[in-house]
Design an enzyme around this catalytic site. Structure first.
Site, PDB file in Angstrom:
ATOM      1  N   TYR B 440       0.877  -1.158  -0.134  1.00 23.46           N
ATOM      2  CA  TYR B 440       0.200   0.254   0.072  1.00 23.46           C
ATOM      3  C   TYR B 440       0.796   1.341  -0.015  1.00 23.46           C
ATOM      4  O   TYR B 440       1.950   1.293   0.182  1.00 23.46           O
ATOM      5  CB  TYR B 440      -1.136  -0.094   0.955  1.00 23.46           C
ATOM      6  CG  TYR B 440      -0.758  -0.125   2.439  1.00 23.46           C
ATOM      7  CD1 TYR B 440       0.440   0.028   3.033  1.00 23.46           C
ATOM      8  CD2 TYR B 440      -1.535  -0.279   3.582  1.00 23.46           C
ATOM      9  CE1 TYR B 440       0.580  -0.127   4.318  1.00 23.46           C
ATOM     10  CE2 TYR B 440      -1.450  -0.534   4.698  1.00 23.46           C
ATOM     11  CZ  TYR B 440      -0.455  -0.251   5.144  1.00 23.46           C
ATOM     12  OH  TYR B 440       0.004  -0.355   6.763  1.00 23.46           O
ATOM     13  N   GLU B 441       0.294   2.454  -0.049  1.00 21.66           N
ATOM     14  CA  GLU B 441       1.075   3.700  -0.399  1.00 21.66           C
ATOM     15  C   GLU B 441       1.799   3.619  -1.609  1.00 21.66           C
ATOM     16  O   GLU B 441       2.714   4.515  -1.748  1.00 21.66           O
ATOM     17  CB  GLU B 441       1.518   4.210   0.809  1.00 21.66           C
ATOM     18  CG  GLU B 441       0.741   4.574   2.017  1.00 21.66           C
ATOM     19  CD  GLU B 441      -0.316   5.319   1.947  1.00 21.66           C
ATOM     20  OE1 GLU B 441      -0.378   6.491   0.933  1.00 21.66           O
ATOM     21  OE2 GLU B 441      -1.300   5.276   2.817  1.00 21.66           O
ATOM     22  N   GLY B 442       1.480   3.123  -2.655  1.00 16.22           N
ATOM     23  CA  GLY B 442       2.271   2.880  -3.888  1.00 16.22           C
ATOM     24  C   GLY B 442       3.047   1.527  -3.660  1.00 16.22           C
ATOM     25  O   GLY B 442       4.080   1.538  -2.702  1.00 16.22           O
TER      26      GLY B 442
END
Lengths: 598, 598
Positions: B440-442
């Protein structure tokens, strides 16, 4: 849901064109599996794996196993039918002796088919997998009467087997084990103690369970020299050799595990259970190792099988999921975005898995073929050389393939992004299931110690020198071939690193054994890379030969091998230098801190 | 159960002796956290993490979150009390602006304390973690009225925040997003659409939830240029700015995930929900990135925090579990076997984690300190240089620390053998929880692309050149120092590899962008190794200085740093050469196969 397709064409390529399977038709069993029969067996196995076994995988993970108040254990609902079809098809006894109802076919074919089955459902396949171990131990160490009594039912799968080694306070260090065996006047024993982590210890798939249990006969020497192996059935047999009275063994609880939920992992309590000595008194560890070596190859195969299954799922997703545009311009301009397979970093994951799986398959089948040769060849030298190879490669296959199997399950999950973290897509299950293979049948650190501490120096290093010579000769023979040179150059560099690491060990580990321990895991991976790189060398050689002789409509298959082999050489092999560098630093910094510094 | 102890002494060593925290007392907020106060804050944070947060970790994993028929969601039973104590202690607002109820202390201290909290319970800490992101976005882009309305409650934690980016068909590629915003006559908007994977999207810990939602205003341009950011509260505020009428947003379902079970990961349905534009129309992506950069550092910190927690658990087990004897002779002859910490391969795991955690902590705190300087320094050049560093290091901290965090959770689990695979020991949870941070978050592949495709060339490579110069100067300055030479020699070799890789990219990626994509993940890891190696260089320098000036009773602490730093140089840094070799092979073999070959 992942939809698995068994890689039959690849198996056939490896067996026929790389390993020269057809050359061994003189060996017992091999003549029964002629090229046509081989192809038919693989195709049938593929169908069963894809259509019958695979559909039970996700539901098995969700349902798991349940222990009831009466200590009985039920497996996931769909398992019984799938297991039944597996047994009815004769798959369990494929390589088992004909005199006990098996088909006596090569272990090589068994391994090829087992890859498919485990890719389809690893947890389910552990029930017959453990049974294979019990069959192997009985074949090697049983009396004729024991074989007649136990083998036919195990081979047909109506009874299953287990291995009972671990106790709460002892796993790797079996010398500590406490389970007791007290002789009865009739030659049997009363077994008492607790075993943990017993796969398939209790379940509802078979009419009886044949536990093979390590225990210490009263008065036996301490340590590993006082351990014996016993047959302890769940149900004692009646006069007709059918399951009768319940024996004093029961499942105390089942473990809540990270994965392989479909497999019942049991705490087993033995309370004056009747057991029969298998093999020699105090010879239990040796007998157990008969099962264990084959089991270790089987676990290595699990690593490959999950890597393949996860790879296939990631591939399907990467072709379908639309996100972003190719760095070199749109590839699907008619769609809102390109499929993510256009992105190099996604490719990197797919190619890494693909290059490993194809070489891993070759390594597994080569090792299995050597196992067949070691048992079936007429020629003693040939048997010995093949057996050397199997012994040397067993820890490498187990350690390397399961480390990579897990790594690739994680990699495949990563291709799915956030969707990979959600259970419904099945990628988390691959990761959770693959994790155990690095641990059981001897944690991979133990495999590394077996390789470095035992296998290297065995028989004066005979196995090792033969392997070095074979790989070195291959490089030398292909050096002048312009098409092969880019491959053999990298392989030779890897071999040089491996030989340098071996030399370093010879010079530094005798005086200071910690240097061997400190090197062991890196050495195993370095060894594994060279072994896999050698498989790629041979696959590329076979592909070139085929292309030179005209591959017809199949040319693409062989051309892809050249690319995938090149990727392995370029992207996997550079690691050999890093392993050598780490090994050469020795144990000093690793061991310098006192325990309280951690 | 793992028993976590916050590494306060190590944090203090890094802040004071390595990073020269005390030199920044001229910056706003720093003077409020003098050395004594700093130590007191860390000690208090440690107590809360160890005694209040940690006990909720395992139960949170077991209970998970539940969505009820009325679309409400409950978190694990123990979370409310623990979250309440966290908020009451003012921890959420530690670094938040004083005018909105925060304490205005350095982000550096916030980061140090957050490591402890996340080690203790990652899933629980995601609720305040997402709130931090909402606070950052409001501070940067909110009007005064919006700040007055939303910030005080968020800072005290009585309301929480979320980030709503992902939709079923779009994650990384936000240009595809479809959620609609229709203007109302009063300046607000009606938001409709579906968002998925929304952490803390619905729960019972706070009186209101402030969703920050990316949506497309009717008629906005296609792609990323037509995306705006909106504040969409769960409850609309009444005339007294208190939660009143329910807004048109609800949780459709919660995801069944591999880990972080205590975090409610929601599908959020927006149905004409009232929203308020935050920042400029069509400037949503930019505004979102304000949150995202800080969030990415926070996720990198999660990687470190789980690596540390898992390491501590493995260490405790390795000291306690008796199995086998040391290769160099029994170390606990009075016991049936030695503790497994005597075995080199177990040490290898522990030392690898230890060496990484200590350098990772330094890297996180150094980055956090630069973030503070970039926001708080008077001098524009200093602010710019610090900001350059944060921008450059954000993808490295996120990608490297979460990859390693997961790897080390797996490593720590391996130390437990079969016991690690059983849920009750908690090691599986570390693995399952740590896994999400890579996604997550890229996803980490996106971090690698951000580094290679954006950050390297930004402002003519200003940030990169400054980093190269700093590390190069450090090596040069310490080259003549006999004690430092073994460290700086290896670091310099790593820097050379990194510079060679950068040069290769400059020469090969312009004409063929796939070469950048093919290099990206290796480049990020190569960069990460040099950054961590540099941290070790500085830590070793500080330890030598202290020992030279007399470390008194603490000498062992500093001597252990020298050993651990040496281990990092010997065992982690050899990987830089392998990364460079892989990068230099380019994209050809990686991209050559057609999609149907997979």
């Amino acid at each position: 849901m992942p939809s698995y397709r068994a890689p039959v064409a690849d198996t056939l390529f490896v067996l026929r064109e790389v390993l020269g399977y057809d050359r061994h038709s003189n060996l017992p069993g091999f003549s029964d599996a002629s090229p046509d029969v081989l192809e038919a067996i693989l195709a049938e196995g593929a169908k069963l794996a894809e259509n019958v076994i695979q559909p039970t995988n996700r539901t098995g993970d969700i349902e798991g196993c349940a222990r009831h108040d009466d200590a009985s254990v039920t497996t996931p609902a769909a398992f019984k039918e799938a297991y039944g079809q597996y047994c009815e098809g004769g798959w369990l006894g494929l390589a088992a002796p004909v005199e006990y109802g098996g088909q006596g076919l090569p272990y090589t074919i068994h391994s090829a088919v087992t890859e498919y089955m485990v890719s389809a459902n690893m947890a389910l396949m552990m029930y017959p997998g453990l049974t294979q171990g019990a069959i192997a131990a009985l074949v090697a160490h049983g009396t004729d009467e024991q074989k007649d009594t136990w083998l036919p039912r195990l081979v047909e799968g109506s009874w299953t087997g287990t291995m009972n080694l671990t106790e709460p306070h002892c796993g790797t260090d079996l010398g500590l084990l406490r389970t007791k065996a007290v002789p009865n006047s009739d030659g049997s024993y009363r077994i008492s103690g607790q075993k943990i982590f017993i796969s398939a210890g209790e379940h509802d798939l078979s009419a009886n369970i044949v536990h093979l249990v390590l225990a210490r006969i009263e008065g036996a020497p301490a340590g590993t020299k006082g351990i014996s192996l016993f047959i302890v059935p769940k149900f004692l047999l009646d006069a007709n050799s059918l399951p009768g009275k319940r024996n004093g063994v029961s499942c105390g609880s089942i473990e809540e595990k990270m994965g392989i939920h479909g497999n019942a992992t049991c705490v087993m309590n033995y309370d004056d259970a009747i057991g029969y000595l298998l093999g020699e008194e105090n010879g239990g560890l040796k007998a157990m190792f008969t099962m264990m070596n084959e089991a270790r190859l089987g676990v290595g195969l699990q690593g490959l099988a999950l890597s393949e299954a996860a790879y296939q799922a990631a591939t399907a997703y990467a072709k379908e999921r639309l996100q972003g545009r190719s760095l070199s311009g749109p590839k699907a301009p008619d769609k809102p975005a390109d499929p993510i397979i256009v992105h190099p970093d996604i490719r990197r994951n797919l190619m890494t898995m693909k290059a490993f799986n194809e070489a891993g398959r070759a390594l597994v089948l080569w090792t299995a073929l050597n196992s067949d040769i070691s048992h079936r060849a007429d020629d003693e030298d040939q048997r010995q050389a093949a057996g050397d190879y199997v012994g040397l490669m067993t820890p490498v296959v187990k350690g390397m393939l399961t480390d990579k199997g897990f790594e690739h399950a994680v990699m495949a999950q990563q291709v799915f992004g956030g969707h990979g973290y959600i259970e419904e897509h099945g990628m988390s299950q691959f990761v959770r299931d693959a994790r155990i293979a690095m641990i059981y049948e001897g944690a991979n650190g133990i495999q590394a110690l077996d390789l470095v501490g035992r296998k290297l120096a065995l028989d004066g290093g005979r196995a090792l020198q033969a392997f070095f010579k074979e790989v070195g000769d291959f490089c030398e023979e292909n050096r002048a071939d312009e098409e092969m040179a880019p491959y053999t150059k990298t392989l030779k560099k890897g071999l040089n690193d491996l030989q340098a690491a071996t030399m370093w060990l010879m010079q530094n580990a005798m005086a200071k054994p910690d240097n061997a321990g400190a090197a062991s895991t890196d050495y195993l991976h370095l060894f594994g890379l060279v072994a896999l790189g050698y498989m790629w060398g041979r696959m590329v050689r076979a592909a070139h030969d085929k292309l030179a002789n005209g591959a017809g409509d199949n040319a693409a298959f062989y051309e892809h091998k050249l690319v995938t082999g090149r990727y392995f050489m370029e992207r996997a092999m550079p690691e050999t230098g890093a392993h050598l560098a780490r090994i050469s630093t020795g144990a000093d910094a690793m061991m310098a801190l006192p325990a309280e510094a951690f």
